[in-house]
Design a protein around this motif. Structure first.
Motif, PDB file in Angstrom:
ATOM      1  N   THR A  36       0.790  -1.242   0.000  1.00  0.00           N
ATOM      2  CA  THR A  36       0.000   0.000   0.000  1.00  0.00           C
ATOM      3  C   THR A  36       0.818   1.285   0.000  1.00  0.00           C
ATOM      4  N   GLY A  37       2.086   1.210   0.384  1.00  0.00           N
ATOM      5  CA  GLY A  37       2.887   2.425   0.551  1.00  0.00           C
ATOM      6  C   GLY A  37       2.683   3.090   1.899  1.00  0.00           C
ATOM      7  N   ASP A  38       1.868   2.499   2.761  1.00  0.00           N
ATOM      8  CA  ASP A  38       1.638   3.023   4.115  1.00  0.00           C
ATOM      9  C   ASP A  38       2.576   2.301   5.073  1.00  0.00           C
ATOM     10  N   TRP A  39       3.606   3.007   5.498  1.00  0.00           N
ATOM     11  CA  TRP A  39       4.670   2.429   6.318  1.00  0.00           C
ATOM     12  C   TRP A  39       4.567   2.809   7.786  1.00  0.00           C
ATOM     13  N   ASN A  40       3.555   3.560   8.172  1.00  0.00           N
ATOM     14  CA  ASN A  40       3.487   4.119   9.527  1.00  0.00           C
ATOM     15  C   ASN A  40       3.517   3.069  10.626  1.00  0.00           C
ATOM     16  N   GLN A  41       2.793   1.967  10.457  1.00  0.00           N
ATOM     17  CA  GLN A  41       2.773   0.943  11.508  1.00  0.00           C
ATOM     18  C   GLN A  41       4.155   0.332  11.714  1.00  0.00           C
ATOM     19  N   LEU A  42       4.871   0.097  10.628  1.00  0.00           N
ATOM     20  CA  LEU A  42       6.214  -0.449  10.764  1.00  0.00           C
ATOM     21  C   LEU A  42       7.158   0.591  11.361  1.00  0.00           C
ATOM     22  N   LEU A  43       7.068   1.828  10.905  1.00  0.00           N
ATOM     23  CA  LEU A  43       7.915   2.890  11.461  1.00  0.00           C
ATOM     24  C   LEU A  43       7.714   3.030  12.964  1.00  0.00           C
ATOM     25  N   ASP A  44       6.486   2.860  13.431  1.00  0.00           N
ATOM     26  CA  ASP A  44       6.192   2.967  14.867  1.00  0.00           C
ATOM     27  C   ASP A  44       6.866   1.863  15.682  1.00  0.00           C
ATOM     28  N   MET A  45       7.251   0.777  15.034  1.00  0.00           N
ATOM     29  CA  MET A  45       7.884  -0.345  15.746  1.00  0.00           C
ATOM     30  C   MET A  45       9.408  -0.210  15.845  1.00  0.00           C
ATOM     31  N   LEU A  46       9.989   0.800  15.227  1.00  0.00           N
ATOM     32  CA  LEU A  46      11.443   0.911  15.148  1.00  0.00           C
ATOM     33  C   LEU A  46      12.018   1.667  16.339  1.00  0.00           C
ATOM     34  N   THR A  47      13.187   1.205  16.799  1.00  0.00           N
ATOM     35  CA  THR A  47      13.878   1.906  17.883  1.00  0.00           C
ATOM     36  C   THR A  47      14.491   3.198  17.349  1.00  0.00           C
TER      37      THR A  47
END
Length: 133
Positions: A26-37
């Protein structure tokens, strides 16, 4: 912070992989970005992001690049194998999409390093000709 165990790593790794799958499609990366240290690093094998990359800003640039390169997204067609230990989870999968307007298929391995309930590092490996998987 969650205890570092194989079960925890698998749980966090699967969640990250689900978010990666969503971002690719989808190009929506927000959920993954929120998981990053905050001290996140990633390694990529080719192109403008070749080698070691450091920081959340750099991975945002990378995700934007992926979304622009694969207009219409990438679909993960199968997960071949998942391997893990207490701190790392590796997913081997097949994907397909359109790479700059040309059909694309590949076999990919991605590795997530887990710290608590976050991803602190990511590595990606691939090697087919981009047209077969």
């Amino acid at each position: 912070m969650a205890k570092e165990t194989k079960d925890n790593a698998l749980e966090v790794g699967h969640k990250a992989f689900d978010h990666l799958t969503h971002g690719l499609a989808t190009g929506d990366w927000n959920q993954l970005l929120d998981m990053l240290t905050d001290d996140f690093t990633f390694w990529f094998p080719v192109g403008p992001f070749h080698g070691l990359n450091v920081g959340k800003d750099r991975i945002r640039e990378f995700f934007q690049y992926v979304s622009e390169t694969f207009i219409g997204g990438l679909t993960i067609t199968s997960v071949e194998r998942v391997t893990s230990n207490d701190t790392t989870v590796v997913f081997e999968f097949r994907d397909e999409g359109m790479l700059r307007g040309e059909p694309y298929k590949n076999r990919v391995a991605v590795s997530f390093d887990i710290r608590g309930d976050k991803i602190c590092a990511y590595r990606e490996y691939f090697g087919s000709d981009g047209k077969s998987n």
